[in-house]
Design a protein around this motif. Structure first.
Motif, short mmCIF file in Angstrom:
data_model
loop_
_atom_site.label_atom_id
_atom_site.label_comp_id
_atom_site.label_asym_id
_atom_site.label_seq_id
_atom_site.Cartn_x
_atom_site.Cartn_y
_atom_site.Cartn_z
N UNK A 1 0.83 -1.20 0.00
CA UNK A 1 0.00 0.00 0.00
C UNK A 1 0.87 1.26 0.00
N UNK A 2 0.31 2.41 -0.40
CA UNK A 2 1.07 3.67 -0.38
C UNK A 2 1.49 4.03 1.04
N UNK A 3 2.54 4.83 1.16
CA UNK A 3 2.99 5.23 2.51
C UNK A 3 1.93 6.02 3.26
N UNK A 4 1.86 5.81 4.55
CA UNK A 4 0.93 6.57 5.39
C UNK A 4 1.48 7.95 5.71
N UNK A 5 2.80 8.03 5.86
CA UNK A 5 3.46 9.32 6.05
C UNK A 5 4.71 9.33 5.17
N UNK A 6 4.91 10.43 4.48
CA UNK A 6 6.10 10.60 3.65
C UNK A 6 6.46 12.08 3.67
N UNK A 7 7.33 12.44 4.60
CA UNK A 7 7.68 13.85 4.82
C UNK A 7 9.18 14.05 4.63
N UNK A 8 9.56 14.98 3.77
CA UNK A 8 10.97 15.25 3.49
C UNK A 8 11.70 13.97 3.09
N UNK A 9 10.99 13.08 2.43
CA UNK A 9 11.50 11.74 2.22
C UNK A 9 12.72 11.68 1.32
N UNK A 10 12.92 12.67 0.45
CA UNK A 10 14.07 12.63 -0.46
C UNK A 10 15.28 13.40 0.06
N UNK A 11 15.14 14.05 1.19
CA UNK A 11 16.23 14.87 1.72
C UNK A 11 17.33 14.00 2.32
N UNK A 12 18.57 14.22 1.89
CA UNK A 12 19.70 13.45 2.43
C UNK A 12 20.06 13.97 3.81
N UNK A 13 20.00 13.09 4.81
CA UNK A 13 20.27 13.46 6.19
C UNK A 13 21.28 12.49 6.80
N UNK A 14 21.91 12.93 7.87
CA UNK A 14 22.82 12.07 8.62
C UNK A 14 21.98 11.11 9.47
N UNK A 15 22.14 9.80 9.28
CA UNK A 15 21.32 8.84 10.04
C UNK A 15 21.98 8.35 11.33
N UNK A 16 23.23 8.81 11.61
CA UNK A 16 24.00 8.27 12.73
C UNK A 16 24.05 6.74 12.62
N UNK A 17 23.88 6.03 13.72
CA UNK A 17 24.09 4.58 13.71
C UNK A 17 23.04 3.78 12.95
N UNK A 18 21.97 4.43 12.52
CA UNK A 18 21.02 3.72 11.65
C UNK A 18 21.70 3.29 10.35
#
Length: 473
Positions: A51-68
């Motif tokens: 199914x389509x995403x329920x939330x998709x906010x700033x989804x294409x912005x490259x961010x630092x994920x730290x240990x993720x």
């Protein structure tokens, strides 16, 4: 962690606002109250049934994920190496053996085993002695040449260079390269005193204990502990000061006070002597000579076991050595992190995961430059869920309210045990990503990345989001 009344209200009202992929107003309000700008946050909540995403906010912005970022590295490793992959550590002799005496050098060659520990080294040395070597007349030679010299010389990320999370890779990494110091309150006559011991004691590490016992509950005991480290070519002296509350039971602090080579040599000498062995020569670093002959080989635990330590406890040096292993197994010699990062990206590309914004420095998330978008992190998790390695990857992630870095988060029903998630935190970064199951049995990928000076304030919002997904509200 107990949610405050405000976050409970947020969790209960969130689901009514997620009919579309836009950020729900209740979530926007929570971020605003936490003084987190909307453009500093990226969130994806993606059902795993297509199914389509329920939330998709700033989804294409490259961010630092730290240990993720460790999720990216461990998934790629499972695909490239297979869950059954094992590292080897080889022992060679360079000279004849007569009546237990090696008239030459003993060489240990490492291949980057991230999980080699003291007990395993003891067993490896026992194997060496079973091959007839008890007395080494030559030198102990450590060969870590599969890594370039630059790998072990990366700059420290923060102002605590002695902490275990700042350990650099080493091809003969032993015990994670750190010493675990145990703290406890003991009685000396009628007076309580702080007792400090090394979990695996090495004579090259001296402890100066200037700590005092304080009244009260244990609480955040680390705030009252201070330490200093002075090093020499022979070892290190660690001075502890401050206080330890009297109600603390045993507490531990891991520090890497010896160089990786010093730690390996010191441990070898102690274990070799305990086994009745003798070493006449010195310890030195050098490449394996062509004239050497193999004595025995130690094989590590399989990768499917190793990645549990990497993800559940967010072990940085193990993750870094895992990425280097991907490079090593593609034929890089010696291997470095930049080339290994390219090989890791190629593994992802072959699985249909081409992420132009992905920046890998060392694969652990202990970096100020690593980047990925929430959309692509979610895509990787969805892809992994459909692959044969899915059970291994999911089992390696901390379980909500039960173990690893999530043990104390949402430990109450119905949230406890309902999510397998990787956390990440640096100064200015807070993130979480993984798999969440709701009370009806439906599964989702949830990703939340926050890059802001107030990022630590997002933890309660993360918990509220996860709770809302679990309860389907």
């Amino acid at each position: 962690m107990q949610l405050t009344k405000r976050w409970c209200l947020f969790a209960c009202c969130l689901w009514a606002g997620v009919a579309q992929a836009a950020l729900p107003s209740s979530l926007q309000e929570a971020l605003t109250k936490a003084q987190l700008p909307l453009d500093s946050v990226a969130i994806v909540v993606q059902p795993l049934n297509g199914e389509p995403p329920l939330i998709s906010h700033n989804q294409t912005k490259a961010l630092n994920p730290a240990s993720v970022m460790k999720v990216v590295t461990t998934y790629a490793a499972l695909e490239a190496l297979t869950p059954a992959y094992r590292w080897k550590t080889e022992v060679y002799k360079n000279g004849p053996v007569n009546q237990g005496v090696l008239d030459g050098d003993l060489i240990i060659k490492g291949y980057g085993d991230p999980a080699l520990n003291n007990a395993e080294l003891w067993r490896l040395l026992q194997q060496v002695q079973q091959q007839g070597i008890k007395h080494i007349k030559g030198n102990l030679v450590l060969d870590g040449s599969i890594y370039t010299a630059e790998v072990s010389q990366r700059p420290i990320l923060d102002d605590e260079p002695w902490r275990a999370y700042n350990v650099n890779p080493y091809a003969l990494l032993l015990n994670g390269g750190h010493t675990s110091f145990r703290f406890g309150v003991a009685k000396e006559g009628s007076k309580p005193v702080v007792n400090i011991t090394q979990e695996f004691e090495l004579p090259q590490i001296k402890v100066v204990n200037a700590m005092q016992v304080s009244k009260g509950a244990c609480g955040d005991w680390r705030n009252n502990l201070r330490y200093g480290v002075s090093t020499t070519s022979e070892g290190a002296t660690v001075t502890f000061s401050g206080t330890l509350p009297e109600q603390c039971d045993e507490r531990y602090l891991e520090l890497n006070v010896l160089s990786q080579q010093q730690y390996a040599v010191s441990t070898f000498k102690k274990l070799w002597a305990q086994l009745g062995g003798r070493l006449d020569g010195q310890a030195l670093a050098a490449a394996l000579p062509a004239s050497a002959h193999l004595v025995t080989t130690w094989w590590s635990a399989p990768l499917d076991e190793v990645i549990r330590d990497i993800n559940k406890w967010s072990n940085n040096v193990m993750a870094r050595q895992l990425m280097l292993t991907i490079g090593m197994e593609t034929g890089l010699a010696p291997v470095d992190e930049s080339s290994s990062a390219l090989m890791l990206k190629e593994v992802l590309r072959k699985r249909g995961l081409s992420f132009p914004e992905l920046v890998l420095e060392n694969g652990s998330g202990l970096s100020r430059i690593e980047r990925i978008s929430a959309e692509h992190l979610a895509q990787l998790l969805v892809t992994a869920y459909q692959r044969p390695v899915m059970p291994v990857l999911m089992a390696s992630l901390p379980i909500l309210g039960l173990d690893g870095t999530l043990k104390k988060r949402l430990p109450e029903a119905p949230s406890q045990g309902m999510a397998y998630l990787k956390t990440g935190s640096l100064e200015g970064v807070s993130s979480i990503a993984g798999y969440v199951q709701d009370t009806q049995g439906k599964r989702y990928v949830v990703v939340m990345l926050v890059n802001h000076s107030q990022a630590s304030a997002s933890r309660a919002i993360q918990d509220g989001l996860i709770k809302a997904v679990i309860e389907g509200r």
